[in-house]
Design a protein around this motif. Sequence first.
Motif, PDB file in Angstrom:
ATOM      1  N   TRP A  40       0.824  -1.212   0.000  1.00 60.94           N
ATOM      2  CA  TRP A  40       0.000   0.000   0.000  1.00 60.94           C
ATOM      3  C   TRP A  40       0.854   1.258   0.000  1.00 60.94           C
ATOM      4  O   TRP A  40       0.521   2.251  -0.629  1.00 60.94           O
ATOM      5  CB  TRP A  40      -0.942  -0.022   1.205  1.00 60.94           C
ATOM      6  CG  TRP A  40      -1.887   1.112   1.237  1.00 60.94           C
ATOM      7  CD1 TRP A  40      -1.944   2.098   2.177  1.00 60.94           C
ATOM      8  CD2 TRP A  40      -2.934   1.422   0.296  1.00 60.94           C
ATOM      9  NE1 TRP A  40      -2.951   2.995   1.883  1.00 60.94           N
ATOM     10  CE2 TRP A  40      -3.567   2.601   0.725  1.00 60.94           C
ATOM     11  CE3 TRP A  40      -3.373   0.829  -0.877  1.00 60.94           C
ATOM     12  CZ2 TRP A  40      -4.621   3.176   0.029  1.00 60.94           C
ATOM     13  CZ3 TRP A  40      -4.426   1.420  -1.556  1.00 60.94           C
ATOM     14  CH2 TRP A  40      -5.031   2.569  -1.110  1.00 60.94           C
ATOM     15  N   GLU A  41       1.988   1.219   0.689  1.00 62.60           N
ATOM     16  CA  GLU A  41       2.823   2.424   0.742  1.00 62.60           C
ATOM     17  C   GLU A  41       3.358   2.804  -0.636  1.00 62.60           C
ATOM     18  O   GLU A  41       3.610   3.974  -0.904  1.00 62.60           O
ATOM     19  CB  GLU A  41       3.973   2.286   1.749  1.00 62.60           C
ATOM     20  CG  GLU A  41       4.911   1.155   1.485  1.00 62.60           C
ATOM     21  CD  GLU A  41       4.576  -0.134   2.231  1.00 62.60           C
ATOM     22  OE1 GLU A  41       5.472  -0.980   2.330  1.00 62.60           O
ATOM     23  OE2 GLU A  41       3.439  -0.307   2.693  1.00 62.60           O
ATOM     24  N   HIS A  42       3.500   1.841  -1.544  1.00 62.43           N
ATOM     25  CA  HIS A  42       3.934   2.166  -2.910  1.00 62.43           C
ATOM     26  C   HIS A  42       2.816   2.866  -3.682  1.00 62.43           C
ATOM     27  O   HIS A  42       3.069   3.792  -4.445  1.00 62.43           O
ATOM     28  CB  HIS A  42       4.378   0.911  -3.658  1.00 62.43           C
ATOM     29  CG  HIS A  42       5.608   0.279  -3.092  1.00 62.43           C
ATOM     30  ND1 HIS A  42       6.679   0.997  -2.605  1.00 62.43           N
ATOM     31  CD2 HIS A  42       5.935  -1.022  -2.937  1.00 62.43           C
ATOM     32  CE1 HIS A  42       7.611   0.174  -2.179  1.00 62.43           C
ATOM     33  NE2 HIS A  42       7.186  -1.061  -2.359  1.00 62.43           N
ATOM     34  N   VAL A  44       0.436   4.687  -2.333  1.00 65.26           N
ATOM     35  CA  VAL A  44       0.373   6.033  -1.751  1.00 65.26           C
ATOM     36  C   VAL A  44       1.542   6.881  -2.254  1.00 65.26           C
ATOM     37  O   VAL A  44       1.367   8.061  -2.581  1.00 65.26           O
ATOM     38  CB  VAL A  44       0.368   5.963  -0.207  1.00 65.26           C
ATOM     39  CG1 VAL A  44       0.507   7.345   0.410  1.00 65.26           C
ATOM     40  CG2 VAL A  44      -0.902   5.284   0.284  1.00 65.26           C
ATOM     41  N   GLY A  45       2.722   6.282  -2.369  1.00 61.61           N
ATOM     42  CA  GLY A  45       3.890   7.012  -2.871  1.00 61.61           C
ATOM     43  C   GLY A  45       3.690   7.506  -4.285  1.00 61.61           C
ATOM     44  O   GLY A  45       4.064   8.639  -4.621  1.00 61.61           O
TER      45      GLY A  45
END
Length: 70
Positions: A40-42, A44-45
């Motif tokens: 998920w952080e990718h 969002v990034g």
Amino acid sequence: KQTYERLSSMAADFYKKIPSSRDPAKSAPVIMDASEDTPWEHVVGVVNSCRAAGIDNVEFTGNPKFKDLR
């Protein structure tokens, strides 16, 4: 963080070159298609990189696995 900063710069340059097929005065949307195993952080990034580049038109593709939720 440097990866997302480079992505933001590249996205801004690329985005300016691609007109929208619906309205030539506008740029085409950025369409994200992340698999279910993409952290998920990718995601969002990438969205944050687009916003930093001035790209507000970000869309997501649907996942056929969840087609019954429509």
